[in-house]
Motif scaffolding. Sequence first.
Motif, PDB file in Angstrom:
ATOM      1  N   UNK A 232       0.774  -1.177   0.237  1.00  0.00           N
ATOM      2  CA  UNK A 232      -0.144  -0.125   0.211  1.00  0.00           C
ATOM      3  C   UNK A 232       0.820   1.193  -0.755  1.00  0.00           C
ATOM      4  N   UNK A 233       0.198   2.349  -0.676  1.00  0.00           N
ATOM      5  CA  UNK A 233       0.977   3.591  -0.564  1.00  0.00           C
ATOM      6  C   UNK A 233       0.052   4.052   0.301  1.00  0.00           C
ATOM      7  N   UNK A 234       0.954   6.108   0.695  1.00  0.00           N
ATOM      8  CA  UNK A 234       0.481   5.918   1.732  1.00  0.00           C
ATOM      9  C   UNK A 234      -1.009   6.356   1.660  1.00  0.00           C
ATOM     10  N   UNK A 235      -2.123   6.501   0.953  1.00  0.00           N
ATOM     11  CA  UNK A 235      -2.917   7.016   1.010  1.00  0.00           C
ATOM     12  C   UNK A 235      -4.146   5.634   1.031  1.00  0.00           C
ATOM     13  N   UNK A 236      -3.653   4.415   0.438  1.00  0.00           N
ATOM     14  CA  UNK A 236      -4.313   3.746   0.542  1.00  0.00           C
ATOM     15  C   UNK A 236      -4.093   2.938   2.156  1.00  0.00           C
ATOM     16  N   UNK A 237      -3.011   3.254   2.524  1.00  0.00           N
ATOM     17  CA  UNK A 237      -2.305   3.051   4.104  1.00  0.00           C
ATOM     18  C   UNK A 237      -3.705   3.569   4.586  1.00  0.00           C
ATOM     19  N   UNK A 238      -3.574   5.503   5.250  1.00  0.00           N
ATOM     20  CA  UNK A 238      -4.278   5.524   5.918  1.00  0.00           C
ATOM     21  C   UNK A 238      -6.177   5.548   5.930  1.00  0.00           C
ATOM     22  N   UNK A 239      -6.338   5.611   5.337  1.00  0.00           N
ATOM     23  CA  UNK A 239      -7.792   4.936   4.596  1.00  0.00           C
ATOM     24  C   UNK A 239      -8.227   3.556   4.828  1.00  0.00           C
ATOM     25  N   UNK A 298       0.535  -3.232   5.220  1.00  0.00           N
ATOM     26  CA  UNK A 298       2.132  -3.007   5.303  1.00  0.00           C
ATOM     27  C   UNK A 298       1.969  -2.077   3.658  1.00  0.00           C
ATOM     28  N   UNK A 299       2.688  -1.144   4.238  1.00  0.00           N
ATOM     29  CA  UNK A 299       3.014  -0.043   3.412  1.00  0.00           C
ATOM     30  C   UNK A 299       4.071   0.438   3.118  1.00  0.00           C
TER      31      UNK A 299
END
Length: 384
Positions: A232-239, A298-299
């Motif tokens: 995941x990237x930051x956007x996917x991780x935060x969501x 994991x991101x």
Amino acid sequence: MSGAIYALIVNACVAMLFAATFAVLRASYPQHRAIGWFCATYAIGLLSPLSELAVRFAPTPAPFNAIGYVALVCSMLCFTHGVARLGGFAPPRAANAIAIAALVGRVTIDDSARNTIGYGFVYQFPFYTMLLLCTLMAIRVVRERRDPSWSALGVVFVITASYFAIKPFFAAAFGSGATMRDYAASNYALFSQALGGLLTIASALAVLLMVVRAVLRSTRAESETDMLTCVANRRGFERRAEGLIAAARRDGREMAAIMLDLDHFKQINDRFGHATGDAVLQAVGQVLIETAPHDALVARLGGEEFVALLTCADMWDATRVANDIRMAVTRLGPGLPRVTVSGGIAKLRPHDTLVTLLDRADRQAYEAKQDGRDRIYPAFSSAT
């Protein structure tokens, strides 16, 4: 001009519109193989109403009658394959067998009267049987994934299959005519084309909605995935992390975050080049996927910074996982320079937000770097 002819023209236009719609989607999202099958369904199916129109005016209707039936069978075969791909299955071999049996059966009844129940069952055989296959696939998806959308799709398939199964009785009761020309001039033809057209639209809209949903899901997944490391990237991780934290609080479960930062990564880029640096990042991402628990989030937050959010994990569990990752990173494999990683761990507290949780883990990682790198802080003996 009879109402049946109007119905055929409408059905041809509807098939053309859906074929064009799926063609545009296929060109835009070539990775979704199901879309191509649905495009073929309505492109081939377009030949059926056009052939029935030709039967009314051609001096020899037999060739157009054959073309129309072959088009319908091939259209249903493509539709069944499309539903299988949409559900994530291999196309069922039974569908191919049904198509062959249908064509053979159609040849055997070619000289029979159309307005008998036996003729109707043989003629409609590929349609209700293939739709039954589609229904069974929908049921399988519902059982495996608990997806209510597939329940609705299955209902549409059942209704449409039932329509084709009872058509022979309607044909015999209301008189479909003994020949194709008789059928074309009968009132039953208007009923058959109108109701069949409505069910075709319902099925097409149902699968179109499912395709659009699949496209939107894949688009969101791509936008929330780091293309280099496949985590995941930051956007996917935060969501996703916000939901995991809320669930942990609701269920009273422990949670911990691990922040990881590669040591001296700039020197790797400067000495070995950015291609090697990218290969290192890819390898580290794979290490996290393989070493972290399967339910961990994991991101890659950016640059050489990674994070793992562990559910149902206390500080002891998080420390063990973090050290397993740290040791695995030192063994990335042949062809890559030796790399070390520093990490920090933080346990979720009652009033934590994602920001405060990650901030504490980040400060611990900073301390690990300050004290010599290639270590995880806090050490288990002092983890609280």
